[in-house]
Design a protein around this motif. Structure first.
Motif, PDB file in Angstrom:
ATOM      1  N   TYR A  72       8.607  -0.796  11.618  1.00 52.16           N
ATOM      2  CA  TYR A  72       8.585   0.571  11.117  1.00 52.16           C
ATOM      3  C   TYR A  72       9.909   0.774  10.397  1.00 52.16           C
ATOM      4  CZ  TYR A  72       7.377   5.569  11.930  1.00 52.16           C
ATOM      5  OH  TYR A  72       7.019   6.882  11.817  1.00 52.16           O
ATOM      6  N   LEU A  73       9.874   0.985   9.083  1.00 46.30           N
ATOM      7  CA  LEU A  73      11.097   1.111   8.298  1.00 46.30           C
ATOM      8  C   LEU A  73      11.161   2.508   7.680  1.00 46.30           C
ATOM      9  CD1 LEU A  73      13.616  -0.359   7.216  1.00 46.30           C
ATOM     10  CD2 LEU A  73      12.222  -1.116   5.279  1.00 46.30           C
ATOM     11  N   MET A  74      12.289   3.169   7.903  1.00 46.99           N
ATOM     12  CA  MET A  74      12.471   4.531   7.407  1.00 46.99           C
ATOM     13  C   MET A  74      12.858   4.533   5.931  1.00 46.99           C
ATOM     14  SD  MET A  74      11.826   6.546   9.941  1.00 46.99           S
ATOM     15  CE  MET A  74      12.429   8.065   9.227  1.00 46.99           C
ATOM     16  N   LYS A  75      12.289   5.488   5.196  1.00 48.08           N
ATOM     17  CA  LYS A  75      12.682   5.734   3.801  1.00 48.08           C
ATOM     18  C   LYS A  75      13.874   6.671   3.811  1.00 48.08           C
ATOM     19  CE  LYS A  75       7.990   5.533   1.863  1.00 48.08           C
ATOM     20  NZ  LYS A  75       6.965   6.334   1.187  1.00 48.08           N
ATOM     21  N   PRO A  76      14.781   6.579   2.897  1.00 46.57           N
ATOM     22  CA  PRO A  76      14.866   5.564   1.855  1.00 46.57           C
ATOM     23  C   PRO A  76      15.387   4.260   2.439  1.00 46.57           C
ATOM     24  CG  PRO A  76      16.742   7.035   1.682  1.00 46.57           C
ATOM     25  CD  PRO A  76      15.879   7.556   2.801  1.00 46.57           C
ATOM     26  N   PHE A  77      14.991   3.161   1.858  1.00 51.41           N
ATOM     27  CA  PHE A  77      15.410   1.843   2.316  1.00 51.41           C
ATOM     28  C   PHE A  77      15.927   1.068   1.113  1.00 51.41           C
ATOM     29  CE2 PHE A  77      10.997   1.759   1.112  1.00 51.41           C
ATOM     30  CZ  PHE A  77      10.916   0.655   0.282  1.00 51.41           C
ATOM     31  N   VAL A 111       0.844  -1.195   0.000  1.00 52.46           N
ATOM     32  CA  VAL A 111       0.000   0.000   0.000  1.00 52.46           C
ATOM     33  C   VAL A 111       0.879   1.244   0.000  1.00 52.46           C
ATOM     34  CG1 VAL A 111      -1.928   1.156   1.128  1.00 52.46           C
ATOM     35  CG2 VAL A 111      -1.607  -1.311   1.459  1.00 52.46           C
ATOM     36  N   ASP A 112       0.785   2.005  -1.075  1.00 44.48           N
ATOM     37  CA  ASP A 112       1.515   3.270  -1.181  1.00 44.48           C
ATOM     38  C   ASP A 112       0.857   4.098  -2.275  1.00 44.48           C
ATOM     39  OD1 ASP A 112       3.572   5.336  -1.639  1.00 44.48           O
ATOM     40  OD2 ASP A 112       4.838   4.021  -0.416  1.00 44.48           O
ATOM     41  N   ASP A 113       0.751   5.385  -2.061  1.00 49.17           N
ATOM     42  CA  ASP A 113       0.129   6.242  -3.073  1.00 49.17           C
ATOM     43  C   ASP A 113       1.088   6.590  -4.199  1.00 49.17           C
ATOM     44  OD1 ASP A 113       1.482   7.741  -1.070  1.00 49.17           O
ATOM     45  OD2 ASP A 113       0.513   9.575  -1.770  1.00 49.17           O
ATOM     46  N   GLU A 114       2.362   6.263  -4.044  1.00 50.21           N
ATOM     47  CA  GLU A 114       3.345   6.498  -5.095  1.00 50.21           C
ATOM     48  C   GLU A 114       3.580   5.198  -5.860  1.00 50.21           C
ATOM     49  OE1 GLU A 114       6.899   8.656  -3.926  1.00 50.21           O
ATOM     50  OE2 GLU A 114       5.835   9.372  -2.134  1.00 50.21           O
ATOM     51  N   GLY A 134      -2.229 -10.647   9.606  1.00 54.43           N
ATOM     52  CA  GLY A 134      -0.822 -10.750   9.272  1.00 54.43           C
ATOM     53  C   GLY A 134       0.002  -9.615   9.824  1.00 54.43           C
ATOM     54  N   ALA A 135       1.297  -9.688   9.535  1.00 54.07           N
ATOM     55  CA  ALA A 135       2.239  -8.672   9.997  1.00 54.07           C
ATOM     56  C   ALA A 135       2.042  -7.380   9.200  1.00 54.07           C
ATOM     57  CB  ALA A 135       3.665  -9.175   9.813  1.00 54.07           C
ATOM     58  N   ILE A 136       2.223  -6.259   9.869  1.00 54.29           N
ATOM     59  CA  ILE A 136       2.120  -4.953   9.211  1.00 54.29           C
ATOM     60  C   ILE A 136       3.433  -4.212   9.385  1.00 54.29           C
ATOM     61  CG2 ILE A 136       0.952  -2.725   9.146  1.00 54.29           C
ATOM     62  CD1 ILE A 136      -1.589  -4.148  10.069  1.00 54.29           C
ATOM     63  N   VAL A 137       4.001  -3.812   8.245  1.00 54.48           N
ATOM     64  CA  VAL A 137       5.226  -3.031   8.208  1.00 54.48           C
ATOM     65  C   VAL A 137       4.870  -1.656   7.650  1.00 54.48           C
ATOM     66  CG1 VAL A 137       7.508  -2.793   7.155  1.00 54.48           C
ATOM     67  CG2 VAL A 137       6.680  -5.055   7.846  1.00 54.48           C
ATOM     68  N   LEU A 138       5.282  -0.612   8.345  1.00 50.87           N
ATOM     69  CA  LEU A 138       5.064   0.738   7.842  1.00 50.87           C
ATOM     70  C   LEU A 138       6.348   1.279   7.240  1.00 50.87           C
ATOM     71  CD1 LEU A 138       2.880   2.547  10.544  1.00 50.87           C
ATOM     72  CD2 LEU A 138       2.158   1.548   8.379  1.00 50.87           C
ATOM     73  N   LEU A 139       6.218   1.918   6.093  1.00 51.57           N
ATOM     74  CA  LEU A 139       7.324   2.621   5.445  1.00 51.57           C
ATOM     75  C   LEU A 139       7.059   4.104   5.601  1.00 51.57           C
ATOM     76  CD1 LEU A 139       7.442   0.636   2.106  1.00 51.57           C
ATOM     77  CD2 LEU A 139       8.825   0.272   4.132  1.00 51.57           C
ATOM     78  N   THR A 140       8.075   4.851   6.021  1.00 53.20           N
ATOM     79  CA  THR A 140       7.839   6.269   6.229  1.00 53.20           C
ATOM     80  C   THR A 140       9.131   7.062   6.265  1.00 53.20           C
ATOM     81  OG1 THR A 140       6.727   7.871   7.648  1.00 53.20           O
ATOM     82  CG2 THR A 140       7.877   6.074   8.745  1.00 53.20           C
ATOM     83  N   GLY A 141       8.983   8.338   6.047  1.00 53.60           N
ATOM     84  CA  GLY A 141      10.087   9.273   6.215  1.00 53.60           C
ATOM     85  C   GLY A 141       9.933  10.053   7.502  1.00 53.60           C
ATOM     86  N   ILE A 142       8.888   9.723   8.265  1.00 56.74           N
ATOM     87  CA  ILE A 142       8.563  10.444   9.497  1.00 56.74           C
ATOM     88  C   ILE A 142       9.019   9.626  10.700  1.00 56.74           C
ATOM     89  CG2 ILE A 142       6.700  11.437  10.880  1.00 56.74           C
ATOM     90  CD1 ILE A 142       5.038  11.518   8.271  1.00 56.74           C
TER      91      ILE A 142
END
Length: 187
Positions: free
Chosen positions: A99-104, A7-10, A74-82
């Motif tokens: 919780y994984l920071m962008k850029p990754f 799930v990502d709007d980009e 299931g597992a939920i991983v968030l990608l973010t720059g925040i």
């Protein structure tokens, strides 16, 4: 079949994550551009893994994660720059597994996926174990109350227990069901 929801709007990030997740070994991949689409897809497909951006239109990833975790699949991983503490706290409270920071890079995401899935499985097993223990405790309480009824009628504790066991076997019922029946007759 291992199912994942990206799930990502980009679209470019969504495509990159989808490829990494496919390389990880997921064979059914679903994509969404916002949190509300994610909730709908998760309800239908029940993915083992959801990788979701935090900042999206319509509904953000943390709100979506919170709603998805009401019936966890299931597992939920968030990608973010925040990385501010309020956002991290919201993610934790929503039941996000990682919780994984962008850029990754691909290796970081693979490690995060692995840890998140293991954590989800461990938490699920603990929830199942707690539910089973609660059920066993409830059964034990009912059986003890029912034995008390039989003891008042003149049986010893071992005799009361054996009578209930024998009745359960003869009627092909659980000990809990037999105890509930004794308590209903007494009440």
């Amino acid at each position: 079949m291992k199912k994942a929801l990206i799930v990502d709007d980009e679209p470019l990030i969504r495509q990159q994550v989808t490829q990494i997740v496919a390389d990880y070994g997921f064979d059914e991949l679903y994509e969404a551009a916002d949190g509300s689409q994610a909730i709908a897809l998760a309800a239908v497909h029940r993915p083992l893994l959801t990788v979701m951006d935090v900042t999206m239109p319509v509904m953000d990833g943390i709100t979506a994660a919170d709603k998805m975790n009401r019936t966890p699949s299931g597992a939920i991983v968030l990608l973010t720059g925040i990385a501010d503490s309020e956002t991290v706290t919201r993610a934790h409270d929503a039941g996000v597994h990682h919780y994984l920071m962008k850029p990754f890079n691909a290796e970081q995401l693979r490690i995060t996926i692995d840890l998140s899935i293991h954590q989800f499985i461990e938490i699920s097993n603990l929830r199942d174990e707690v539910a089973a223990l609660k059920e066993n405790l409830e059964t034990r309480k009912l059986v003890d109350r029912a034995k008390g009824v039989l003891i008042k009628r003149g049986l010893t504790e071992p005799e009361a227990h054996r009578k209930m066991q024998k009745l359960a076997m003869n009627k092909r019922k659980s000990l809990k069901e037999v105890a509930e029946a004794f308590l209903l007759m007494e009440g």
